[in-house]
Design a protein around this motif. Structure first.
Motif, PDB file in Angstrom:
ATOM      1  N   ASP A  51      -2.488  13.055   4.326  1.00  0.00           N
ATOM      2  CA  ASP A  51      -1.311  12.340   3.821  1.00  0.00           C
ATOM      3  C   ASP A  51      -0.545  11.648   4.939  1.00  0.00           C
ATOM      4  OD1 ASP A  51      -0.421  14.553   5.152  1.00  0.00           O
ATOM      5  OD2 ASP A  51       0.828  15.312   3.508  1.00  0.00           O
ATOM      6  N   GLN A  52      -1.217  11.396   6.061  1.00  0.00           N
ATOM      7  CA  GLN A  52      -0.553  10.788   7.211  1.00  0.00           C
ATOM      8  C   GLN A  52      -0.258   9.309   6.935  1.00  0.00           C
ATOM      9  OE1 GLN A  52      -3.389  12.580   7.367  1.00  0.00           O
ATOM     10  NE2 GLN A  52      -2.510  14.482   8.165  1.00  0.00           N
ATOM     11  N   ARG A  57      -6.870   9.876  -4.729  1.00  0.00           N
ATOM     12  CA  ARG A  57      -5.701  10.730  -4.451  1.00  0.00           C
ATOM     13  C   ARG A  57      -6.102  12.199  -4.400  1.00  0.00           C
ATOM     14  NH1 ARG A  57      -2.260  11.248  -7.960  1.00  0.00           N
ATOM     15  NH2 ARG A  57      -3.047   9.988  -9.685  1.00  0.00           N
ATOM     16  N   ARG A  58      -7.010  12.615  -5.300  1.00  0.00           N
ATOM     17  CA  ARG A  58      -7.447  14.015  -5.301  1.00  0.00           C
ATOM     18  C   ARG A  58      -8.164  14.358  -4.002  1.00  0.00           C
ATOM     19  NH1 ARG A  58      -8.868  13.030 -10.721  1.00  0.00           N
ATOM     20  NH2 ARG A  58     -11.035  12.656 -10.077  1.00  0.00           N
ATOM     21  N   TYR A  59      -9.034  13.482  -3.556  1.00  0.00           N
ATOM     22  CA  TYR A  59      -9.792  13.740  -2.334  1.00  0.00           C
ATOM     23  C   TYR A  59      -8.853  13.846  -1.137  1.00  0.00           C
ATOM     24  CZ  TYR A  59     -13.603  13.413   1.090  1.00  0.00           C
ATOM     25  OH  TYR A  59     -14.492  13.669   2.092  1.00  0.00           O
ATOM     26  N   LEU A  60      -7.981  12.860  -0.976  1.00  0.00           N
ATOM     27  CA  LEU A  60      -7.066  12.869   0.165  1.00  0.00           C
ATOM     28  C   LEU A  60      -6.121  14.064   0.104  1.00  0.00           C
ATOM     29  CD1 LEU A  60      -6.232   9.060   0.350  1.00  0.00           C
ATOM     30  CD2 LEU A  60      -7.694  10.358   1.917  1.00  0.00           C
ATOM     31  N   GLY A  61      -5.705  14.428  -1.119  1.00  0.00           N
ATOM     32  CA  GLY A  61      -4.826  15.586  -1.255  1.00  0.00           C
ATOM     33  C   GLY A  61      -5.524  16.869  -0.841  1.00  0.00           C
ATOM     34  N   THR A  62      -6.772  17.050  -1.278  1.00  0.00           N
ATOM     35  CA  THR A  62      -7.527  18.244  -0.898  1.00  0.00           C
ATOM     36  C   THR A  62      -7.767  18.291   0.598  1.00  0.00           C
ATOM     37  OG1 THR A  62      -8.603  18.242  -3.063  1.00  0.00           O
ATOM     38  CG2 THR A  62      -9.645  19.542  -1.327  1.00  0.00           C
ATOM     39  N   PHE A  89       0.831  -1.201   0.000  1.00  0.00           N
ATOM     40  CA  PHE A  89       0.000   0.000   0.000  1.00  0.00           C
ATOM     41  C   PHE A  89       0.866   1.252   0.000  1.00  0.00           C
ATOM     42  CE2 PHE A  89      -1.821   3.473   2.488  1.00  0.00           C
ATOM     43  CZ  PHE A  89      -3.034   3.686   1.836  1.00  0.00           C
ATOM     44  N   SER A  90       0.444   2.240  -0.781  1.00  0.00           N
ATOM     45  CA  SER A  90       1.100   3.542  -0.796  1.00  0.00           C
ATOM     46  C   SER A  90       0.080   4.602  -1.161  1.00  0.00           C
ATOM     47  CB  SER A  90       2.236   3.553  -1.813  1.00  0.00           C
ATOM     48  OG  SER A  90       2.727   4.877  -1.991  1.00  0.00           O
ATOM     49  N   LEU A  91       0.143   5.739  -0.513  1.00  0.00           N
ATOM     50  CA  LEU A  91      -0.752   6.852  -0.846  1.00  0.00           C
ATOM     51  C   LEU A  91      -0.501   7.376  -2.251  1.00  0.00           C
ATOM     52  CD1 LEU A  91      -0.701   8.864   2.512  1.00  0.00           C
ATOM     53  CD2 LEU A  91      -2.564   7.458   1.618  1.00  0.00           C
ATOM     54  N   ASP A  92       0.651   7.054  -2.799  1.00  0.00           N
ATOM     55  CA  ASP A  92       0.966   7.481  -4.160  1.00  0.00           C
ATOM     56  C   ASP A  92       0.408   6.524  -5.203  1.00  0.00           C
ATOM     57  OD1 ASP A  92       2.400   9.694  -3.260  1.00  0.00           O
ATOM     58  OD2 ASP A  92       4.226   8.490  -2.997  1.00  0.00           O
ATOM     59  N   LEU A 108      -0.614   6.438   8.799  1.00  0.00           N
ATOM     60  CA  LEU A 108      -1.492   5.362   9.255  1.00  0.00           C
ATOM     61  C   LEU A 108      -2.961   5.766   9.158  1.00  0.00           C
ATOM     62  CD1 LEU A 108       0.398   4.103  12.457  1.00  0.00           C
ATOM     63  CD2 LEU A 108       0.269   2.989  10.203  1.00  0.00           C
ATOM     64  N   PRO A 109      -3.860   4.791   9.020  1.00  0.00           N
ATOM     65  CA  PRO A 109      -5.286   5.110   8.944  1.00  0.00           C
ATOM     66  C   PRO A 109      -5.792   5.911  10.138  1.00  0.00           C
ATOM     67  CG  PRO A 109      -4.920   2.821   8.326  1.00  0.00           C
ATOM     68  CD  PRO A 109      -3.604   3.355   8.805  1.00  0.00           C
ATOM     69  N   ILE A 110      -5.360   5.579  11.349  1.00  0.00           N
ATOM     70  CA  ILE A 110      -5.852   6.295  12.524  1.00  0.00           C
ATOM     71  C   ILE A 110      -5.430   7.763  12.485  1.00  0.00           C
ATOM     72  CG2 ILE A 110      -3.870   5.721  13.989  1.00  0.00           C
ATOM     73  CD1 ILE A 110      -7.584   5.947  15.035  1.00  0.00           C
ATOM     74  N   GLU A 111      -4.243   8.023  11.931  1.00  0.00           N
ATOM     75  CA  GLU A 111      -3.780   9.402  11.820  1.00  0.00           C
ATOM     76  C   GLU A 111      -4.564  10.161  10.756  1.00  0.00           C
ATOM     77  OE1 GLU A 111       0.268   8.622  10.962  1.00  0.00           O
ATOM     78  OE2 GLU A 111       0.849   8.261  13.048  1.00  0.00           O
ATOM     79  N   ARG A 112      -4.863   9.473   9.648  1.00  0.00           N
ATOM     80  CA  ARG A 112      -5.680  10.117   8.606  1.00  0.00           C
ATOM     81  C   ARG A 112      -7.101  10.376   9.121  1.00  0.00           C
ATOM     82  NH1 ARG A 112      -2.540   6.305   5.525  1.00  0.00           N
ATOM     83  NH2 ARG A 112      -4.216   4.748   5.423  1.00  0.00           N
ATOM     84  N   LEU A 113      -7.655   9.433   9.885  1.00  0.00           N
ATOM     85  CA  LEU A 113      -8.988   9.613  10.439  1.00  0.00           C
ATOM     86  C   LEU A 113      -9.001  10.752  11.458  1.00  0.00           C
ATOM     87  CD1 LEU A 113     -11.915   8.621  10.635  1.00  0.00           C
ATOM     88  CD2 LEU A 113     -11.167   6.975  12.369  1.00  0.00           C
ATOM     89  N   ARG A 114      -7.985  10.817  12.296  1.00  0.00           N
ATOM     90  CA  ARG A 114      -7.921  11.881  13.295  1.00  0.00           C
ATOM     91  C   ARG A 114      -7.831  13.251  12.610  1.00  0.00           C
ATOM     92  NH1 ARG A 114      -4.142   9.903  16.172  1.00  0.00           N
ATOM     93  NH2 ARG A 114      -5.457   9.009  17.809  1.00  0.00           N
ATOM     94  N   HIS A 115      -7.128  13.299  11.496  1.00  0.00           N
ATOM     95  CA  HIS A 115      -7.007  14.561  10.766  1.00  0.00           C
ATOM     96  C   HIS A 115      -8.335  14.949  10.112  1.00  0.00           C
ATOM     97  CE1 HIS A 115      -5.439  17.649   8.050  1.00  0.00           C
ATOM     98  NE2 HIS A 115      -6.119  17.041   7.084  1.00  0.00           N
ATOM     99  N   MET A 116      -8.995  13.993   9.460  1.00  0.00           N
ATOM    100  CA  MET A 116     -10.210  14.318   8.705  1.00  0.00           C
ATOM    101  C   MET A 116     -11.437  14.442   9.600  1.00  0.00           C
ATOM    102  SD  MET A 116      -9.960  12.203   5.105  1.00  0.00           S
ATOM    103  CE  MET A 116      -9.662  10.568   5.795  1.00  0.00           C
ATOM    104  N   ASN A 117     -11.485  13.661  10.684  1.00  0.00           N
ATOM    105  CA  ASN A 117     -12.702  13.643  11.488  1.00  0.00           C
ATOM    106  C   ASN A 117     -12.430  13.088  12.881  1.00  0.00           C
ATOM    107  OD1 ASN A 117     -15.320  13.668  12.402  1.00  0.00           O
ATOM    108  ND2 ASN A 117     -16.103  12.170  10.938  1.00  0.00           N
ATOM    109  N   PRO A 118     -11.873  13.879  13.779  1.00  0.00           N
ATOM    110  CA  PRO A 118     -11.575  13.378  15.116  1.00  0.00           C
ATOM    111  C   PRO A 118     -12.821  12.941  15.885  1.00  0.00           C
ATOM    112  CG  PRO A 118     -11.318  15.778  15.015  1.00  0.00           C
ATOM    113  CD  PRO A 118     -11.472  15.297  13.601  1.00  0.00           C
ATOM    114  N   LEU A 119     -13.978  13.490  15.517  1.00  0.00           N
ATOM    115  CA  LEU A 119     -15.216  13.084  16.188  1.00  0.00           C
ATOM    116  C   LEU A 119     -15.509  11.604  15.972  1.00  0.00           C
ATOM    117  CD1 LEU A 119     -17.543  16.102  15.348  1.00  0.00           C
ATOM    118  CD2 LEU A 119     -16.823  15.409  17.623  1.00  0.00           C
TER     119      LEU A 119
END
Length: 701
Positions: free
Chosen positions: A400-401, A391-396, A381-384, A403-414
């Motif tokens: 770009d963290q 890729r466009r959605y995650l970039g906007t 797996f790679s974000l690239d 791990l999944p938990i880090e990406r989730l915390r960034h996008m929606n900590p709730l």
């Protein structure tokens, strides 16, 4: 960089305290029927259900001078108050950045078929008004610095009409509407279960005259069941969908809905073949939908067998790591299962794989501490290495963290905070989940004012069958607000009920018939119990009428459902304490609803009905064959959808001779029609707009 949201903000949007109910009104009247003395309440309008749609109907009726009362089985305990997802959606017209208009939104609402065109337009037009009024009441919908509402894309939505207060959007809606109802002095009777709609007249003259209910507060030695009679010429059914119908369900426990009530009163139901199924945590723990950012964070999904061995089962279905991860991501805005998305290695292949793992006796988990594992000997797996849209959605989003938990915390900590409130820390441990039934798109058949086939009776919210095959995510919350308002407008304008008049011809007889029906069901010595009926109904619906439905098995399932209802009619249902009587009556309603759904599904299958939103119709002669990395899935070959069936709806009603089934064409609508102020204003001033089911042409959207 991850944006830190202060804890007090997370708390306010996660722990939503509901208002304290005011003291309940008492009644000095009683009515004696068939030897039973029961309290008698009189109101111009009775609303059954205290969720967002029911409270909207009550608030709008009260504002128009209608003497209204709300009956609630469990205030603040229903679907609106207790359900949600990562950022639960309210779907409304978007004029901020997409050049949206009401006509375009109406076409999107009905795009999957089996939806009346005028209903879709009504929901589109009403959406802006509903959102503004909710904001006025205090719903904290997010805005940009210039006052525009923040939006995102949701299920069956290519424009981006979704907005959200977070995971508790519908609970916040219930909160602000409840506060308004209390401020207006709307009585809310809690722990009150409606068990029968009271009807007088025959044929086209049939009309509602009230409700028979069970109330814990009314239990006495002389009235052990707590029977109570509500006299009213207007009843609004707003008790939600049949959440108890399926074993594999994400509804809160105890959600029985209004369909059984409607069937017992001979009211027409429509589109019962149409539901939604999708991934979520099981109701045995904390039932919650796993849409949006939960899957857009792309956690590792795996199963565990009876020996505790992990299985990277999605690698048997997708050809590359990129394809697997991209389709897990797409479950965020393609959350509900759709048969066509099992083809061409689409996102519903994820749902199918999970169902097959569960059928094999394996438990399925998502792990936010691991990225998706490689498929076979493919690259890791790679974000690239993701599809362009992902890729466009995650970039906007700036996600770009590592791990999944880090990406989730960034996008929606709730999303993390919510599960932590229920003793599940997804930042530390995997989350078990499954594919569950989530929503009934069909329900009581209504016109553009929310009127049912029974005069004086309305249906709003999930109780109303207005959603067609593929409603966009969050459209149901909007529809409940729109039709709650329209039902209140109509009954206030057209009805002149006199709740002080107890002399309605046939009223006592209607109460007597309802009471006889209750007594026929409640039989302490019956071999049928709530437990046995629940197990039979839920197992049959989940195994034979779920997301994957074998065409050859539907007829047998329907015969079994008919047999169960015949036994209930002849033997009744046993119960212990008086408090259990309500559950017995509700399971009688649920058994009726199950037969009605299977009647519609059997008619659909026999008519050559194909696979669409709710379920795949498995048929060995089917034209569509899902493929997996390991080969063709022949046991999942399914029928294609028949386009002609998009233009019709299946109608079911219960009568003396059993269920009646028919079809009707979708109501059409001329979107090109235009209103003209001077010509049409008199219809508004005189109330003529309330005299029919709606105009054939649209105003300029």
């Amino acid at each position: 960089m991850t944006l830190e949201v202060p804890q007090h903000i997370l708390d306010a949007l996660t722990d939503v305290d509901m208002p304290k109910l005011p003291a309940e009104p008492a009644t000095a009247e009683t009515i004696v029927v068939s030897g039973a003395e029961m309290p008698l309440y009189r109101r111009a309008c009775v609303v059954v259900g205290s969720g967002a749609a029911g409270l909207r109907a009550a608030v709008e009726a009260k504002r128009r001078g209608v003497d209204v009362l709300v009956l609630s089985q469990n205030a603040w305990g229903g679907t609106s108050a207790c359900s949600g997802s990562d950022k639960q959606t309210l779907h409304t017209a978007n004029t901020a950045n997409a050049g949206d208009n009401f006509g375009a939104m109406a076409r999107a609402l009905g795009a999957g078929g089996a939806m009346d065109e005028d209903t879709a337009y009504v929901e589109a037009v009403g959406s802006a008004r509903m959102m503004a009024s909710l904001q006025y009441l205090g719903l904290p919908l997010p805005q940009d610095p210039l006052g525009g509402t923040l939006r995102y894309q949701t299920d069956h939505d290519e424009v981006g009409r979704a907005t959200s207060c977070g995971p508790r959007t519908s609970r916040l809606m219930v909160k602000v509407l409840a506060e308004e109802a209390i401020r207006l002095g709307v009585p809310i009777l809690n722990h009150t279960t409606a068990v029968q709609i009271l009807v007088v007249g025959t044929g086209a003259e049939r009309r509602v005259v009230g409700v028979l209910a069970l109330r814990a507060a009314e239990r006495t030695e002389a009235n052990p069941l707590g029977l109570a009679v509500f006299r009213s010429d207007a009843v609004v059914l707003a008790a939600g969908g049949p959440g108890e119908l399926y074993r594999d369900s994400v509804y809160p426990n105890g959600c029985f809905g209004s369909l059984g009530l409607a069937l017992a009163a001979g009211i027409d139901l429509v589109n019962l073949t149409e539901s939604q199924f999708g991934i979520g945590t099981r109701r045995e723990g904390f039932p919650w939908n796993l849409s949006g950012t939960y899957v857009q964070a792309m956690p590792h999904i795996y199963s565990v067998d009876a020996d505790g061995r992990e299985h990277h089962f999605l690698a048997d279905y997708y050809r590359t790591t990129r394809e697997l991860a991209s389709n897990v991501f797409r479950k965020g805005y393609q959350w509900p299962f759709h048969a066509t998305r099992m083809l061409d290695f689409g996102s519903s292949l994820v749902d199918l794989a999970i169902v097959r793992e569960s059928a094999a006796g394996r438990r399925v988990f998502m792990d936010f501490l691991r990225n998706p594992l490689p498929v076979g000997d493919d690259l890791p797996f790679s974000l690239d290495r993701l599809d362009d849209d992902v890729r466009r959605y995650l970039g906007t989003a700036g996600a770009d963290q590592a791990l999944p938990i880090e990406r989730l915390r960034h996008m929606n900590p709730l999303a993390i905070e919510l599960y932590r409130r229920y003793k599940v820390d997804i930042a530390r441990e995997p989350l078990e989940f499954a594919v569950n039934n989530q929503h009934m798109n069909g329900g009581v058949m209504v016109d553009v004012w929310g009127r049912t086939s029974l005069s004086g009776c309305y249906a709003v919210g999930e109780a109303a069958g207005t959603h067609g095959v593929t409603r966009p995510g969050g459209a149901a919350l909007n529809a409940g607000q729109v039709f709650g308002t329209r039902a209140a407008e109509h009954l206030a304008a057209r009805f002149d009920p006199d709740p002080a008049d107890a002399g309605t011809a046939g009223f006592h007889e209607a109460v007597g018939e309802a009471l006889a029906g209750v007594r026929a069901v409640l039989r302490p010595g019956s071999p049928l119990s709530v437990r046995t009926i629940r197990a039979e109904v839920q197992d049959r619906m989940s195994d034979k009428a779920g997301m994957i439905c074998e065409a050859a098995e539907v007829e047998t399932a329907l015969a079994d459902a008919k047999s169960l209802n015949a036994r209930i009619r002849s033997e009744g249902i046993s119960y212990g304490r008086p408090a259990e009587a309500g559950r017995a009556l509700q399971w009688r309603q649920m058994a009726l609803a199950s037969e009605a759904v299977l009647t519609a599904l059997d008619h659909f299958v026999r008519s050559g009905g194909g696979s669409r939103g709710a379920r795949a119709i498995i048929d060995r002669d089917g034209e569509s064959l899902p493929l997996a990395r390991t080969g063709a899935l022949e046991d999942c070959r399914f029928r294609k959808e028949r386009d002609a069936q998009r233009g019709e709806q299946i109608v079911v009603a219960s009568g003396r001779d059993g269920m009646r089934v028919s079809t009707r064409a979708n109501r059409s609508f001329d979107e090109s029609g235009r209103s003209f102020f001077e010509r049409d204003w008199p219809d508004w001033l005189t109330g003529r707009i309330f005299s029919s089911g709606g105009r054939k042409s649209a105003v300029d959207g």
